[in-house]
Design a protein around this motif. Structure first.
Motif, PDB file in Angstrom:
ATOM      1  N   THR A  44       0.836  -1.206   0.000  1.00 34.81           N
ATOM      2  CA  THR A  44       0.000   0.000   0.000  1.00 34.81           C
ATOM      3  C   THR A  44       0.870   1.255   0.000  1.00 34.81           C
ATOM      4  O   THR A  44       0.936   1.975   1.005  1.00 34.81           O
ATOM      5  N   PRO A  45       1.537   1.532  -1.127  1.00 36.97           N
ATOM      6  CA  PRO A  45       2.347   2.751  -1.176  1.00 36.97           C
ATOM      7  C   PRO A  45       1.479   4.004  -1.021  1.00 36.97           C
ATOM      8  O   PRO A  45       0.312   4.010  -1.402  1.00 36.97           O
ATOM      9  N   HIS A  46       2.093   5.040  -0.452  1.00 38.15           N
ATOM     10  CA  HIS A  46       1.356   6.299  -0.258  1.00 38.15           C
ATOM     11  C   HIS A  46       0.927   6.885  -1.587  1.00 38.15           C
ATOM     12  O   HIS A  46       1.723   6.965  -2.534  1.00 38.15           O
ATOM     13  N   PHE A  47      -0.324   7.338  -1.638  1.00 34.56           N
ATOM     14  CA  PHE A  47      -0.750   8.174  -2.768  1.00 34.56           C
ATOM     15  C   PHE A  47      -1.295   9.494  -2.214  1.00 34.56           C
ATOM     16  O   PHE A  47      -2.233   9.506  -1.415  1.00 34.56           O
ATOM     17  N   TYR A  48      -0.678  10.586  -2.644  1.00 32.71           N
ATOM     18  CA  TYR A  48      -1.133  11.926  -2.247  1.00 32.71           C
ATOM     19  C   TYR A  48      -1.573  12.662  -3.515  1.00 32.71           C
ATOM     20  O   TYR A  48      -0.747  12.945  -4.397  1.00 32.71           O
ATOM     21  N   ALA A  86      -4.290   9.097   0.688  1.00 31.11           N
ATOM     22  CA  ALA A  86      -4.498  10.180   1.649  1.00 31.11           C
ATOM     23  C   ALA A  86      -5.793  10.910   1.293  1.00 31.11           C
ATOM     24  O   ALA A  86      -6.006  11.300   0.136  1.00 31.11           O
ATOM     25  N   PHE A  87      -6.642  11.073   2.297  1.00 31.74           N
ATOM     26  CA  PHE A  87      -7.899  11.806   2.118  1.00 31.74           C
ATOM     27  C   PHE A  87      -7.611  13.219   1.620  1.00 31.74           C
ATOM     28  O   PHE A  87      -6.648  13.855   2.057  1.00 31.74           O
ATOM     29  N   LEU A 107     -12.155  -2.293  -2.217  1.00 26.83           N
ATOM     30  CA  LEU A 107     -11.622  -2.013  -0.881  1.00 26.83           C
ATOM     31  C   LEU A 107     -10.543  -0.924  -0.960  1.00 26.83           C
ATOM     32  O   LEU A 107      -9.519  -1.089  -1.627  1.00 26.83           O
ATOM     33  N   LEU A 108     -10.808   0.198  -0.273  1.00 23.08           N
ATOM     34  CA  LEU A 108      -9.939   1.369  -0.367  1.00 23.08           C
ATOM     35  C   LEU A 108      -9.291   1.639   0.998  1.00 23.08           C
ATOM     36  O   LEU A 108     -10.003   1.863   1.986  1.00 23.08           O
ATOM     37  N   LEU A 109      -7.957   1.589   1.042  1.00 25.81           N
ATOM     38  CA  LEU A 109      -7.253   1.926   2.295  1.00 25.81           C
ATOM     39  C   LEU A 109      -7.107   3.447   2.340  1.00 25.81           C
ATOM     40  O   LEU A 109      -6.402   4.044   1.523  1.00 25.81           O
ATOM     41  N   LEU A 110      -7.771   4.053   3.298  1.00 25.19           N
ATOM     42  CA  LEU A 110      -7.860   5.513   3.349  1.00 25.19           C
ATOM     43  C   LEU A 110      -7.123   6.058   4.569  1.00 25.19           C
ATOM     44  O   LEU A 110      -7.363   5.615   5.694  1.00 25.19           O
ATOM     45  N   GLU A 111      -6.232   6.995   4.310  1.00 22.70           N
ATOM     46  CA  GLU A 111      -5.503   7.645   5.402  1.00 22.70           C
ATOM     47  C   GLU A 111      -6.140   9.006   5.654  1.00 22.70           C
ATOM     48  O   GLU A 111      -6.108   9.890   4.792  1.00 22.70           O
ATOM     49  N   VAL A 136     -14.525   1.017   2.782  1.00 23.23           N
ATOM     50  CA  VAL A 136     -13.421   1.873   3.218  1.00 23.23           C
ATOM     51  C   VAL A 136     -12.736   1.242   4.430  1.00 23.23           C
ATOM     52  O   VAL A 136     -13.388   0.937   5.433  1.00 23.23           O
ATOM     53  N   LEU A 137     -11.426   1.033   4.277  1.00 27.64           N
ATOM     54  CA  LEU A 137     -10.605   0.520   5.381  1.00 27.64           C
ATOM     55  C   LEU A 137      -9.751   1.690   5.862  1.00 27.64           C
ATOM     56  O   LEU A 137      -8.928   2.223   5.108  1.00 27.64           O
TER      57      LEU A 137
END
Ligand SMILES: [Fe+2]
Length: 235
Positions: A44-48, A86-87, A107-111, A136-137
Motif C-alpha cells: 500500500t504505497p502512499h498516494f497523495y 491520503a484523504f 476495498l480502499l485503504l484511506l488515510e 473503506v478501510l
C-alpha cells in the motif's frame, strides 16, 4: 478454505515512497514477514493527490511490482497491491479511485488527515461508501484517537459502516494497548497491518501485534480476524 494471515498495510514495494528503498530491502521485508507467519502481504504505497498524478503513480507502482515479481520468486508470501490513499477534500467526487483500491476491487485503504476533521470530511467518507460503493478501510485508526479537537469526529466516522486497521506496533505500547484491544473486541477495529517501511525503521512486526491480541482475546479471536481479513480481501 483455511484463513490466511494478512498484513493489510505495508510500504514494501521498492523505490516508490518513503518505504523500501530498493529490491534487496524488499526481499528482506518479505523474508522477515514470512518468518512472522505472514502469508499474504498487501502493498500500500502512499498516494497523495496533491503531490502525484494517478497515472504517474500507477506507472511507478507497476514497475515496482514487476521488479518484485521477477526477482522474488522463492518467497511463499502472496502479494496483493493497492495504495494508502491520503484523504483530500473532493475525494468523494474524484475519478480514477478504482485504480487505487486493493487489487482494483472495492476495498480502499484511506488515510485520514492528521488535523481535526470537518463534518463535511465525514460526509465525504459516507459518500464513498453509500454512493460510490467502496468498502473503506481506515489506515491506523489509533493515530487519530487522541488528535486534539477530533475525538467526536472519530466517533462519527466509526459510526459509519467502515473497517478499521490498526498498526501492530501500537499494540506494543502498554499505554494504548487496552483501548485498542477493546476496539477489536467491540468490533470497532477489524484488521492488523505492520505499516512496515523497511528492515530497520518500522520493520515487519505483525506477529508481535498478533501475540498481544491472542493473549488478550484468545486464539479463536485471531481465527475470526483472519477469516474476516480474507473476506475483505476476497481471497
Ligand atoms: Fe502507511
Amino acid at each position: 478454505m483455511r484463513s490466511r494471515i494478512i498484513d493489510f498495510h505495508t510500504h514494501i514495494l521498492p523505490g516508490i515512497d518513503d518505504g523500501s528503498r530498493d529490491i534487496e530491502t524488499t526481499r528482506g521485508m518479505f523474508e522477515k514477514s514470512a518468518e512472522q507467519g505472514v502469508e499474504v502481504i498487501v502493498a500500500t504505497p502512499h498516494f497523495y493527490a496533491s503531490r502525484d498524478r494517478v497515472d504517474h503513480f500507477l506507472e511507478k507502482r507497476s514497475r515496482a511490482r514487476e521488479l518484485v515479481e521477477k526477482t522474488i520468486q522463492d518467497c511463499p508470501v502472496q502479494l496483493h497491491v493497492g495504495a494508502e490513499v491520503a484523504f483530500f477534500r473532493g475525494i468523494s467526487r474524484a475519478e480514477k479511485l478504482d485504480s487505487l483500491t486493493i487489487d482494483g476491487k472495492d476495498l480502499l485503504l484511506l488515510e485520514m488527515p492528521f488535523m481535526p476533521w470537518e463534518a463535511s470530511d465525514i460526509e465525504e467518507v459516507e459518500t464513498l461508501i453509500e454512493e460510490r460503493g467502496y468498502r473503506v478501510l481506515l489506515a491506523h485508526i489509533e493515530r487519530y484517537l487522541d488528535l486534539p479537537g477530533n475525538g467526536h469526529r472519530v466517533g462519527e466516522l466509526l459510526e459509519l459502516p467502515v473497517y478499521a486497521q490498526i498498526n501492530a506496533q501500537s499494540l506494543m505500547d502498554w499505554r494504548k494497548r487496552g483501548r485498542l484491544v477493546r476496539m477489536f473486541r467491540d468490533g470497532k477495529a477489524h484488521v492488523l497491518g505492520s505499516d512496515t517501511h523497511g528492515l530497520h525503521r518500522r520493520p515487519p512486526d505483525l506477529a508481535e501485534g498478533r501475540a498481544v491480541l491472542e493473549r488478550k482475546l484468545g486464539h479463536e479471536f485471531l481465527d475470526q480476524m483472519d477469516s474476516r481479513g480474507c473476506e475483505l480481501l476476497g481471497i
